[in-house]
Write a protein that holds these residues in place. Structure first.
Motif, short mmCIF file in Angstrom:
data_model
loop_
_atom_site.label_atom_id
_atom_site.label_comp_id
_atom_site.label_asym_id
_atom_site.label_seq_id
_atom_site.Cartn_x
_atom_site.Cartn_y
_atom_site.Cartn_z
N GLN A 80 0.85 -1.19 0.00
CA GLN A 80 0.00 0.00 0.00
C GLN A 80 0.89 1.24 0.00
O GLN A 80 1.84 1.33 0.78
N TRP A 81 0.56 2.23 -0.88
CA TRP A 81 1.43 3.38 -1.12
C TRP A 81 0.67 4.69 -1.09
O TRP A 81 -0.53 4.73 -1.36
N SER A 82 1.40 5.77 -0.86
CA SER A 82 0.81 7.11 -0.81
C SER A 82 0.67 7.74 -2.19
O SER A 82 0.01 8.78 -2.32
N ALA A 83 1.29 7.16 -3.22
CA ALA A 83 1.26 7.76 -4.56
C ALA A 83 1.26 6.66 -5.62
O ALA A 83 1.63 5.51 -5.35
N SER A 84 0.87 7.03 -6.84
CA SER A 84 0.81 6.06 -7.94
C SER A 84 2.20 5.61 -8.38
O SER A 84 2.35 4.56 -8.99
N SER A 85 3.23 6.40 -8.07
CA SER A 85 4.63 5.99 -8.25
C SER A 85 5.44 6.74 -7.19
O SER A 85 5.03 7.81 -6.74
N GLY A 86 6.55 6.16 -6.79
CA GLY A 86 7.30 6.76 -5.68
C GLY A 86 6.44 6.73 -4.43
O GLY A 86 5.72 5.77 -4.17
N GLY A 87 6.47 7.80 -3.65
CA GLY A 87 5.64 7.88 -2.46
C GLY A 87 6.16 7.08 -1.29
O GLY A 87 7.26 6.54 -1.31
N SER A 88 5.33 6.99 -0.26
CA SER A 88 5.68 6.30 0.98
C SER A 88 4.93 4.99 1.10
O SER A 88 3.76 4.90 0.75
N PHE A 89 5.61 4.01 1.66
CA PHE A 89 5.03 2.69 1.91
C PHE A 89 4.17 2.76 3.17
O PHE A 89 4.57 3.33 4.18
N GLY A 90 2.95 2.19 3.10
CA GLY A 90 2.05 2.25 4.24
C GLY A 90 1.67 0.93 4.85
O GLY A 90 1.14 0.88 5.95
N GLY A 91 1.93 -0.19 4.19
CA GLY A 91 1.56 -1.48 4.73
C GLY A 91 1.51 -2.53 3.64
O GLY A 91 1.72 -2.24 2.46
N SER A 92 1.23 -3.77 4.05
CA SER A 92 1.17 -4.87 3.08
C SER A 92 0.29 -5.98 3.62
O SER A 92 -0.09 -5.98 4.79
N GLY A 93 -0.02 -6.91 2.75
CA GLY A 93 -0.83 -8.06 3.13
C GLY A 93 -0.71 -9.16 2.10
O GLY A 93 0.02 -9.04 1.11
N THR A 94 -1.44 -10.23 2.33
CA THR A 94 -1.37 -11.38 1.43
C THR A 94 -2.61 -11.44 0.53
O THR A 94 -3.65 -10.85 0.83
N VAL A 95 -2.46 -12.16 -0.55
CA VAL A 95 -3.55 -12.37 -1.49
C VAL A 95 -3.46 -13.81 -1.99
O VAL A 95 -2.37 -14.36 -2.13
N THR A 96 -4.59 -14.42 -2.22
CA THR A 96 -4.64 -15.73 -2.86
C THR A 96 -5.07 -15.49 -4.29
O THR A 96 -6.16 -14.97 -4.54
N ALA A 97 -4.21 -15.83 -5.22
CA ALA A 97 -4.50 -15.58 -6.63
C ALA A 97 -4.10 -16.78 -7.47
O ALA A 97 -3.24 -17.57 -7.08
N ASN A 98 -4.71 -16.89 -8.62
CA ASN A 98 -4.31 -17.89 -9.59
C ASN A 98 -3.12 -17.34 -10.37
O ASN A 98 -2.98 -16.13 -10.52
N PRO A 99 -2.26 -18.22 -10.89
CA PRO A 99 -1.15 -17.74 -11.71
C PRO A 99 -1.68 -16.94 -12.90
O PRO A 99 -2.70 -17.28 -13.49
N MET A 100 -0.99 -15.86 -13.22
CA MET A 100 -1.34 -15.00 -14.35
C MET A 100 -0.37 -15.24 -15.49
O MET A 100 0.79 -15.57 -15.26
N VAL A 101 -0.85 -15.06 -16.69
CA VAL A 101 -0.03 -15.14 -17.89
C VAL A 101 0.00 -13.75 -18.50
O VAL A 101 -1.00 -13.02 -18.45
N THR A 102 1.12 -13.36 -19.07
CA THR A 102 1.23 -12.06 -19.72
C THR A 102 0.00 -11.79 -20.57
O THR A 102 -0.40 -12.63 -21.36
N GLY A 103 -0.60 -10.62 -20.37
CA GLY A 103 -1.79 -10.24 -21.12
C GLY A 103 -3.10 -10.52 -20.41
O GLY A 103 -4.15 -10.00 -20.82
N ASP A 104 -3.08 -11.37 -19.37
CA ASP A 104 -4.30 -11.63 -18.59
C ASP A 104 -4.72 -10.37 -17.86
O ASP A 104 -3.92 -9.46 -17.63
N SER A 105 -5.96 -10.33 -17.44
CA SER A 105 -6.43 -9.29 -16.53
C SER A 105 -6.58 -9.89 -15.15
O SER A 105 -7.02 -11.03 -15.01
N PHE A 106 -6.19 -9.13 -14.14
CA PHE A 106 -6.27 -9.58 -12.75
C PHE A 106 -7.22 -8.66 -12.00
O PHE A 106 -7.08 -7.43 -12.08
N THR A 107 -8.17 -9.24 -11.29
CA THR A 107 -9.18 -8.44 -10.59
C THR A 107 -9.27 -8.83 -9.14
O THR A 107 -9.38 -10.02 -8.82
N PHE A 108 -9.23 -7.81 -8.27
CA PHE A 108 -9.65 -7.97 -6.88
C PHE A 108 -11.11 -7.54 -6.88
O PHE A 108 -11.40 -6.35 -7.01
#
Length: 121
Positions: A80-108
Motif C-alpha cells: 500500500q502506497w501514498s502515490a501512484s509511483s514513488g511515495g511512501s510505503f504504508g503497509g502490506s498483506g497477502t492475497v490468494t490468486a491464480n497464476p497470471m499469464v502475460t496479457g491476462d487481466s487480474f481483478t480484486f
C-alpha cells in the motif's frame, strides 16, 4: 480487561490509513519492511475504493482491475502506497490468486480487500 483499540478508534485509524495510502501494488512474495521486496513484473499501482470503516473493518467497495498484466507470475502479496509511483510505503498483506499469464487481466473483486484492526472486547 482486554487490550486494543476501541471500535471507534479502530475505524478512525483504518479510514486514515486508506486516505493516506490509497495505491496498491502487486508482489510475488512478501514485500518486506520497506514494501520493495519481491515486486511483480506488473508495476502498475491501482487506487482502491473503500467504504467507510465499520466494526474495526474496512472493505473495498469496487473492483480493482489490472488489465493486460505485464508478466507471467503468481501474485501472493500486495503493498500500500501514498502515490501512484514513488511515495511512501504504508503497509502490506497477502492475497490468494491464480497464476497470471502475460496479457491476462487480474481483478480484486469488490469486498476482497479487507483491512482490520484488533479491538478490546
Amino acid at each position: 480487561m482486554a487490550e486494543g483499540f476501541s471500535t471507534a478508534a479502530a475505524n478512525a485509524v483504518l479510514d486514515a490509513q486508506v486516505t493516506a495510502y490509497p495505491w496498491f501494488k502487486l508482489h510475488v512474495g512478501a514485500p518486506g519492511s520497506a514494501g520493495t521486496a519481491n515486486p511483480a513484473v506488473e508495476t502498475t499501482r491501482k487506487s482502491v475504493a473503500f467504504a467507510a470503516a465499520t466494526g474495526a473493518t474496512k472493505t473495498s467497495n469496487a473492483d480493482a482491475v489490472w488489465s493486460s498484466v505485464a508478466g507471467t507470475e503468481d501474485y501472493t502479496h500486495w503493498s500500500q502506497w501514498s502515490a501512484s509511483s514513488g511515495g511512501s510505503f504504508g503497509g502490506s498483506g497477502t492475497v490468494t490468486a491464480n497464476p497470471m499469464v502475460t496479457g491476462d487481466s487480474f481483478t480484486f473483486p469488490a469486498g476482497s480487500f479487507v483491512l482490520s484492526v484488533p479491538t478490546a472486547s
